[in-house]
Design a protein around this motif. Sequence first.
Motif, mmCIF file in Angstrom:
data_model
loop_
_atom_site.group_PDB
_atom_site.id
_atom_site.type_symbol
_atom_site.label_atom_id
_atom_site.label_comp_id
_atom_site.label_asym_id
_atom_site.label_seq_id
_atom_site.Cartn_x
_atom_site.Cartn_y
_atom_site.Cartn_z
ATOM 1 N N UNK A 19 -18.727 2.667 -64.335
ATOM 2 C CA UNK A 19 -18.345 2.130 -65.624
ATOM 3 C C UNK A 19 -19.644 1.896 -66.651
ATOM 4 N N UNK A 20 -20.606 1.370 -65.840
ATOM 5 C CA UNK A 20 -21.877 1.164 -66.608
ATOM 6 C C UNK A 20 -22.620 2.340 -66.637
ATOM 7 N N UNK A 21 -22.360 3.563 -66.166
ATOM 8 C CA UNK A 21 -23.091 4.900 -66.339
ATOM 9 C C UNK A 21 -22.552 5.706 -67.535
ATOM 10 N N UNK A 22 -21.663 5.369 -67.914
ATOM 11 C CA UNK A 22 -20.813 6.234 -69.080
ATOM 12 C C UNK A 22 -21.550 5.698 -70.241
ATOM 13 N N UNK A 23 -21.440 6.859 -71.484
ATOM 14 C CA UNK A 23 -22.204 6.309 -72.641
ATOM 15 C C UNK A 23 -21.448 5.059 -73.317
ATOM 16 N N UNK A 24 -20.205 5.078 -73.368
ATOM 17 C CA UNK A 24 -19.579 3.924 -74.054
ATOM 18 C C UNK A 24 -19.469 3.119 -72.740
ATOM 19 N N UNK A 25 -20.325 2.186 -72.332
ATOM 20 C CA UNK A 25 -20.180 1.237 -71.454
ATOM 21 C C UNK A 25 -19.928 -0.217 -71.945
ATOM 22 N N UNK A 26 -18.999 -0.390 -73.139
ATOM 23 C CA UNK A 26 -18.810 -1.583 -73.563
ATOM 24 C C UNK A 26 -17.779 -2.562 -72.574
ATOM 25 N N UNK A 27 -17.728 -2.164 -71.527
ATOM 26 C CA UNK A 27 -16.753 -3.138 -70.879
ATOM 27 C C UNK A 27 -17.499 -4.273 -70.428
ATOM 28 N N UNK A 28 -16.964 -5.225 -70.518
ATOM 29 C CA UNK A 28 -17.646 -6.579 -70.051
ATOM 30 C C UNK A 28 -17.100 -6.908 -68.562
ATOM 31 N N UNK A 29 -18.017 -7.376 -67.919
ATOM 32 C CA UNK A 29 -17.621 -7.480 -66.530
ATOM 33 C C UNK A 29 -17.828 -8.909 -65.703
ATOM 34 N N UNK A 30 -16.526 -9.355 -65.146
ATOM 35 C CA UNK A 30 -16.909 -10.565 -64.535
ATOM 36 C C UNK A 30 -16.451 -10.417 -63.149
ATOM 37 N N UNK A 31 -17.414 -10.786 -62.440
ATOM 38 C CA UNK A 31 -17.244 -10.808 -60.661
ATOM 39 C C UNK A 31 -16.942 -12.096 -60.099
ATOM 40 N N UNK A 32 -16.265 -12.172 -59.038
ATOM 41 C CA UNK A 32 -15.998 -13.149 -58.143
ATOM 42 C C UNK A 32 -17.379 -13.321 -57.320
ATOM 43 N N UNK A 33 -17.708 -14.304 -56.976
ATOM 44 C CA UNK A 33 -19.078 -14.499 -56.109
ATOM 45 C C UNK A 33 -19.168 -14.153 -54.823
ATOM 46 N N UNK A 34 -18.071 -13.565 -54.290
ATOM 47 C CA UNK A 34 -18.599 -13.167 -52.936
ATOM 48 C C UNK A 34 -18.103 -11.474 -52.925
ATOM 49 N N UNK A 35 -19.119 -10.764 -52.424
ATOM 50 C CA UNK A 35 -20.208 -11.087 -51.741
ATOM 51 C C UNK A 35 -21.288 -11.467 -52.695
ATOM 52 N N UNK A 36 -21.905 -12.738 -52.418
ATOM 53 C CA UNK A 36 -22.926 -13.059 -53.216
ATOM 54 C C UNK A 36 -24.154 -12.193 -53.523
ATOM 55 N N UNK A 37 -24.558 -11.466 -52.347
ATOM 56 C CA UNK A 37 -25.753 -10.675 -52.802
ATOM 57 C C UNK A 37 -25.221 -9.436 -53.690
ATOM 58 N N UNK A 38 -24.002 -8.867 -53.279
ATOM 59 C CA UNK A 38 -23.664 -7.834 -54.150
ATOM 60 C C UNK A 38 -23.494 -8.065 -55.466
ATOM 61 N N UNK A 39 -23.048 -9.266 -55.468
ATOM 62 C CA UNK A 39 -22.627 -9.868 -57.152
ATOM 63 C C UNK A 39 -24.011 -9.949 -58.049
ATOM 64 N N UNK A 40 -24.910 -10.666 -57.074
ATOM 65 C CA UNK A 40 -26.013 -10.874 -57.808
ATOM 66 C C UNK A 40 -26.794 -9.707 -58.292
ATOM 67 N N UNK A 41 -26.645 -8.675 -57.264
ATOM 68 C CA UNK A 41 -27.196 -7.374 -57.471
ATOM 69 C C UNK A 41 -26.852 -6.719 -58.595
ATOM 70 N N UNK A 42 -25.497 -6.694 -58.780
ATOM 71 C CA UNK A 42 -24.792 -5.917 -59.970
ATOM 72 C C UNK A 42 -25.190 -6.745 -61.419
ATOM 73 N N UNK A 43 -25.180 -8.104 -61.159
ATOM 74 C CA UNK A 43 -25.334 -8.892 -62.300
ATOM 75 C C UNK A 43 -26.954 -8.750 -62.786
ATOM 76 N N UNK A 44 -27.633 -8.143 -61.770
ATOM 77 C CA UNK A 44 -29.211 -8.307 -62.458
ATOM 78 C C UNK A 44 -29.477 -6.884 -62.797
ATOM 79 N N UNK A 45 -28.550 -5.810 -62.287
ATOM 80 C CA UNK A 45 -28.843 -4.395 -62.580
ATOM 81 C C UNK A 45 -28.258 -4.166 -64.110
ATOM 82 N N UNK A 46 -26.948 -4.650 -64.263
ATOM 83 C CA UNK A 46 -26.540 -4.254 -65.550
ATOM 84 C C UNK A 46 -26.184 -5.386 -66.522
ATOM 85 N N UNK A 47 -26.358 -4.928 -68.035
ATOM 86 C CA UNK A 47 -26.191 -5.849 -68.861
ATOM 87 C C UNK A 47 -24.546 -6.294 -69.062
#
Length: 256
Positions: A19-47
């Motif tokens: 979803x974050x690789x498409x030109x119109x990537x306007x979807x805002x995403x909220x992740x549940x905190x597990x898995x902590x490492x994966x969630x933190x990684x995605x949050x740091x990588x994508x606005x």
Amino acid sequence: MKLGFIGTGALTSAIVAGLKSVADNSVTILLSPRNEEIAAGLASRYPDVRVATDNQAVLDDCDTVMLAVRPQIAHAVLRELRFRRGHHVVSLIATLSREDVAALIAPAEHVTKALPMPMVAHRQGPTIVFPPDPAAAKLFGRLGKLIEVEDAGEFDALAVATATFASYFKFLDTIHGWLEGHGVADSKARDYVASLFKALAHAPETTPHAGFMDLAGEYATRGGINEQVLRELTARNLFDAFAESLDGVHRRISGC
Ligand SMILES: NC(=O)c1ccc[n+]([C@@H]2O[C@H](COP(=O)([O-])OP(=O)(O)OC[C@H]3O[C@@H](n4cnc5c(N)ncnc54)[C@H](OP(=O)(O)O)[C@@H]3O)[C@@H](O)[C@H]2O)c1
């Protein structure tokens, strides 16, 4: 659109990346905190990707929520949560029926089943959606090929096809191993097999009206080497055994 995920593992990562690789990537995403490492990684990588404090916070903040936990824990996780009538719940849990999910998320009633594959990270491959749903179609249509189905039996049957990936790679590995055994260097054999099958994979798209056996026929010249291998494997019931395995997976998925 604000999209929530309950369960942040391999499949959620793939969907978020797609979803974050498409030109119109306007979807805002909220992740549940597990898995902590994966969630933190995605949050740091994508606005526009954030990690919620807990599962309930995802539901409270989002109108559309994807269920992406393993089937074994789905009942325990979902029973704890308070859904709203207006939630649109998209279940990625292939082995839970739509009725099973509906019973767990009341009073929410809008339930869609979807079966994306990890390749959606690169916006490739099909996603099955049941029943057809405009919002789910818009979302998954951005991530590759959308296949909408009208009934649960069709969804389950298509899901069986996803049990063949490992065997496909075993097929390629058999060719690769044979080439190595006949003196071809590892990387050369790998490049050759990968490039050959990538090219073959385009054939159904470039000749959309040809059945798979029409394509087989194109290569199986009478008396030729393709005809020989196909005939010998057919005579040993290899393809019948393969179809029987699909029957077994179907019984497991559909529970009958
Ligand atoms: N991967 C695929 O190719 C694929 C394809 C189609 C459908 N599916 C389906 O999609 C679902 C997710 O698969 P997956 O491959 O992404 O699995 P996964 O990588 O194991 O991810 C599941 C996630 O759920 C988290 N989790 C565990 N307990 C939780 C809880 N109480 N609340 C919230 N999250 C919790 C896990 O966190 P921890 O790591 O901290 O335990 C993990 O990050 C499954 O139902 C699977 O059948 C997967």
